[in-house]
Scaffold this motif. Structure first.
Motif, PDB file in Angstrom:
ATOM      1  N   LEU A  54       0.829  -1.209   0.000  1.00 12.05           N
ATOM      2  CA  LEU A  54       0.000   0.000   0.000  1.00 12.05           C
ATOM      3  C   LEU A  54       0.864   1.260   0.000  1.00 12.05           C
ATOM      4  O   LEU A  54       0.538   2.238  -0.678  1.00 12.05           O
ATOM      5  CB  LEU A  54      -0.937   0.009   1.205  1.00 12.05           C
ATOM      6  N   ALA A  55       1.968   1.244   0.745  1.00 10.28           N
ATOM      7  CA  ALA A  55       2.861   2.407   0.773  1.00 10.28           C
ATOM      8  C   ALA A  55       3.439   2.665  -0.616  1.00 10.28           C
ATOM      9  O   ALA A  55       3.500   3.813  -1.064  1.00 10.28           O
ATOM     10  CB  ALA A  55       3.972   2.199   1.795  1.00 10.28           C
ATOM     11  N   THR A  56       3.846   1.609  -1.291  1.00 11.75           N
ATOM     12  CA  THR A  56       4.387   1.738  -2.649  1.00 11.75           C
ATOM     13  C   THR A  56       3.316   2.261  -3.601  1.00 11.75           C
ATOM     14  O   THR A  56       3.569   3.162  -4.413  1.00 11.75           O
ATOM     15  CB  THR A  56       4.926   0.382  -3.138  1.00 11.75           C
ATOM     16  N   GLN A  57       2.120   1.711  -3.503  1.00 13.90           N
ATOM     17  CA  GLN A  57       1.003   2.130  -4.354  1.00 13.90           C
ATOM     18  C   GLN A  57       0.675   3.606  -4.138  1.00 13.90           C
ATOM     19  O   GLN A  57       0.492   4.356  -5.101  1.00 13.90           O
ATOM     20  CB  GLN A  57      -0.212   1.271  -4.022  1.00 13.90           C
ATOM     21  N   GLU A  58       0.599   4.035  -2.906  1.00 14.43           N
ATOM     22  CA  GLU A  58       0.217   5.421  -2.613  1.00 14.43           C
ATOM     23  C   GLU A  58       1.329   6.404  -2.958  1.00 14.43           C
ATOM     24  O   GLU A  58       1.057   7.503  -3.435  1.00 14.43           O
ATOM     25  CB  GLU A  58      -0.235   5.570  -1.165  1.00 14.43           C
ATOM     26  N   LEU A  59       2.588   6.012  -2.751  1.00 16.98           N
ATOM     27  CA  LEU A  59       3.683   6.878  -3.205  1.00 16.98           C
ATOM     28  C   LEU A  59       3.609   7.019  -4.720  1.00 16.98           C
ATOM     29  O   LEU A  59       3.755   8.126  -5.253  1.00 16.98           O
ATOM     30  CB  LEU A  59       5.048   6.321  -2.784  1.00 16.98           C
ATOM     31  N   GLY A  60       3.353   5.923  -5.416  1.00 13.06           N
ATOM     32  CA  GLY A  60       3.216   5.980  -6.871  1.00 13.06           C
ATOM     33  C   GLY A  60       2.096   6.906  -7.305  1.00 13.06           C
ATOM     34  O   GLY A  60       2.233   7.660  -8.271  1.00 13.06           O
ATOM     35  N   ALA A  61       0.979   6.876  -6.591  1.00 10.28           N
ATOM     36  CA  ALA A  61      -0.137   7.750  -6.925  1.00 10.28           C
ATOM     37  C   ALA A  61       0.223   9.217  -6.703  1.00 10.28           C
ATOM     38  O   ALA A  61      -0.115  10.078  -7.524  1.00 10.28           O
ATOM     39  CB  ALA A  61      -1.361   7.370  -6.093  1.00 10.28           C
ATOM     40  N   VAL A  62       0.937   9.503  -5.617  1.00  6.85           N
ATOM     41  CA  VAL A  62       1.331  10.881  -5.329  1.00  6.85           C
ATOM     42  C   VAL A  62       2.306  11.390  -6.382  1.00  6.85           C
ATOM     43  O   VAL A  62       2.138  12.490  -6.913  1.00  6.85           O
ATOM     44  CB  VAL A  62       1.943  10.992  -3.909  1.00  6.85           C
ATOM     45  N   PHE A  86      11.327  21.853  -1.358  1.00  6.53           N
ATOM     46  CA  PHE A  86       9.896  22.146  -1.397  1.00  6.53           C
ATOM     47  C   PHE A  86       9.112  20.930  -1.891  1.00  6.53           C
ATOM     48  O   PHE A  86       8.078  20.573  -1.315  1.00  6.53           O
ATOM     49  CB  PHE A  86       9.634  23.364  -2.294  1.00  6.53           C
ATOM     50  N   LEU A  87       9.592  20.285  -2.941  1.00 15.17           N
ATOM     51  CA  LEU A  87       8.888  19.125  -3.487  1.00 15.17           C
ATOM     52  C   LEU A  87       8.882  17.955  -2.512  1.00 15.17           C
ATOM     53  O   LEU A  87       7.906  17.195  -2.450  1.00 15.17           O
ATOM     54  CB  LEU A  87       9.494  18.711  -4.824  1.00 15.17           C
ATOM     55  N   ALA A  88       9.944  17.795  -1.726  1.00 17.99           N
ATOM     56  CA  ALA A  88       9.959  16.746  -0.698  1.00 17.99           C
ATOM     57  C   ALA A  88       8.828  16.982   0.297  1.00 17.99           C
ATOM     58  O   ALA A  88       8.133  16.045   0.713  1.00 17.99           O
ATOM     59  CB  ALA A  88      11.319  16.710   0.002  1.00 17.99           C
ATOM     60  N   LYS A  89       8.613  18.238   0.675  1.00 19.20           N
ATOM     61  CA  LYS A  89       7.520  18.570   1.604  1.00 19.20           C
ATOM     62  C   LYS A  89       6.162  18.306   0.960  1.00 19.20           C
ATOM     63  O   LYS A  89       5.258  17.764   1.604  1.00 19.20           O
ATOM     64  CB  LYS A  89       7.622  20.017   2.064  1.00 19.20           C
ATOM     65  N   VAL A  90       5.994  18.683  -0.292  1.00 12.82           N
ATOM     66  CA  VAL A  90       4.727  18.452  -0.995  1.00 12.82           C
ATOM     67  C   VAL A  90       4.390  16.963  -0.972  1.00 12.82           C
ATOM     68  O   VAL A  90       3.261  16.569  -0.647  1.00 12.82           O
ATOM     69  CB  VAL A  90       4.790  18.967  -2.445  1.00 12.82           C
ATOM     70  N   ILE A  91       5.356  16.130  -1.300  1.00 12.69           N
ATOM     71  CA  ILE A  91       5.111  14.683  -1.340  1.00 12.69           C
ATOM     72  C   ILE A  91       4.808  14.149   0.054  1.00 12.69           C
ATOM     73  O   ILE A  91       3.873  13.359   0.234  1.00 12.69           O
ATOM     74  CB  ILE A  91       6.295  13.960  -2.004  1.00 12.69           C
ATOM     75  N   ALA A  92       5.554  14.576   1.067  1.00  9.45           N
ATOM     76  CA  ALA A  92       5.302  14.133   2.444  1.00  9.45           C
ATOM     77  C   ALA A  92       3.909  14.541   2.900  1.00  9.45           C
ATOM     78  O   ALA A  92       3.175  13.738   3.501  1.00  9.45           O
ATOM     79  CB  ALA A  92       6.364  14.697   3.388  1.00  9.45           C
TER      80      ALA A  92
END
Length: 132
Positions: A54-62, A86-92
């Motif tokens: 699920l973590a891999t799937q959701e990171l992929g979606a983001v 900035f992009l690291a924060k957006v993804i987190a």
């Protein structure tokens, strides 16, 4: 503290405003290796930090929301220097929203922190970590 990290990548285009950015003020491309690390003090009832699938799937979606985009043209980033940090924060932040909505399973609600690292190259990267 226990942790699990999953990985993906994104390819974006963007430009920066400000003399500090030198030639990167012009439109250029960037390819980032993206690591998302989930941390918690105690394992859940299944003895895991988070469901890796699920973590891999959701990171992929983001990251798919950013992939192959010119960020200069994205309304969410209008007038913003979309630096690596900035992009690291957006993804987190987007992963945190998905945890809050239950997309990573009920066990993920016990996650204490998320860290996201964007690797620009083999010699440079930036990270952002936030508590949940």
């Amino acid at each position: 503290m226990f942790s699990v990290t999953v990985r993906d990548h994104i390819m974006i285009a963007h430009s920066f405003r400000g003399e500090v950015f030198g030639p990167a003020q012009r439109l250029h491309g960037a390819t980032f290796l993206v690591d998302a690390t989930f941390r918690r003090e105690q394992l859940d009832d299944d003895n895991i930090v988070v469901d890796i699938g699920l973590a891999t799937q959701e990171l992929g979606a983001v990251v798919s929301e950013l992939n192959y985009r010119n960020l200069d043209n994205e309304p969410d980033f209008a007038g913003i220097n979309t630096s690596t940090e900035f992009l690291a924060k957006v993804i987190a932040d987007r992963l945190a929203e998905r945890i809050d909505k239950g997309a990573l399973g009920e066990g993920a609600r016990g996650i204490a922190a998320i860290g996201v690292t964007l690797h620009e190259s083999h010699v440079a990267w930036a990270s952002y970590e936030r508590a949940l």
